[in-house]
Structure formats: structure tokens, C-alpha cells
Motif scaffolding. Structure first.
Motif, PDB file in Angstrom:
ATOM      1  N   ALA A  48      83.656  92.255  15.696  1.00 56.24           N
ATOM      2  CA  ALA A  48      83.534  90.977  16.397  1.00 56.24           C
ATOM      3  C   ALA A  48      84.836  90.187  16.307  1.00 56.24           C
ATOM      4  O   ALA A  48      85.299  89.608  17.295  1.00 56.24           O
ATOM      5  N   ASN A  49      85.432  90.161  15.126  1.00 59.03           N
ATOM      6  CA  ASN A  49      86.711  89.460  14.959  1.00 59.03           C
ATOM      7  C   ASN A  49      87.789  90.087  15.825  1.00 59.03           C
ATOM      8  O   ASN A  49      88.571  89.383  16.478  1.00 59.03           O
ATOM      9  N   ASP A  56      91.505  86.307  22.739  1.00 59.39           N
ATOM     10  CA  ASP A  56      92.451  85.200  22.553  1.00 59.39           C
ATOM     11  C   ASP A  56      93.857  85.608  23.003  1.00 59.39           C
ATOM     12  O   ASP A  56      94.551  84.828  23.661  1.00 59.39           O
ATOM     13  N   ASP A  57      94.269  86.829  22.630  1.00 59.01           N
ATOM     14  CA  ASP A  57      95.595  87.308  23.031  1.00 59.01           C
ATOM     15  C   ASP A  57      95.693  87.443  24.548  1.00 59.01           C
ATOM     16  O   ASP A  57      96.725  87.098  25.130  1.00 59.01           O
ATOM     17  N   ALA A  58      94.647  87.945  25.174  1.00 55.21           N
ATOM     18  CA  ALA A  58      94.648  88.110  26.632  1.00 55.21           C
ATOM     19  C   ALA A  58      94.730  86.748  27.325  1.00 55.21           C
ATOM     20  O   ALA A  58      95.398  86.595  28.352  1.00 55.21           O
TER      21      ALA A  58
END
Length: 61
Positions: A48-49, A56-58
Motif C-alpha cells: 500500500a505504501n 505521488d511520484d506520478a
């Protein structure tokens, strides 16, 4: 948590076992977790992390 980290629970990535304390080498452990039950679900939490961080990076790109 102020509890002694050595006595918390860890998930052994190599064996799949939940351990209390520093039983295995650090490269084989994920954690620490507050409870045995949390450690039993370590892989779910790690996945999940990872998915969240990928999203978040995308979004940052």
C-alpha cells in the motif's frame, strides 16, 4: 512510541515469520510494528505504501 524498539514486532521478509525483537539480520526485517497483528500484515502495508508513493511520484511529474 517510547517503547523500547528492540522488543517490538518485526516481519521477516525472508521467512515470512513475525518476530519479537532483533532476531534476524536487519536486511531481512521490516518494521518495527506495535503489535504482532500489524506485523502479520506487513506485506499488505508495504504494498500500500509503495502504491501511494508511486502515485505521488506520478502526480509530481
Amino acid at each position: 512510541m517510547a517503547e523500547d524498539i528492540e522488543h517490538r514486532f518485526w516481519y521477516n521478509l525472508k521467512t515470512g515469520a513475525v518476530e519479537q525483537g532483533f532476531v534476524s539480520p536487519s536486511v531481512d526485517r521490516a518494521g518495527p510494528f506495535d503489535t504482532r497483528e500489524e506485523a502479520e500484515h506487513a506485506l499488505e502495508k508495504l504494498r500500500a505504501n509503495s502504491a501511494k508513493w508511486d502515485a505521488d511520484d506520478a502526480a509530481d511529474d
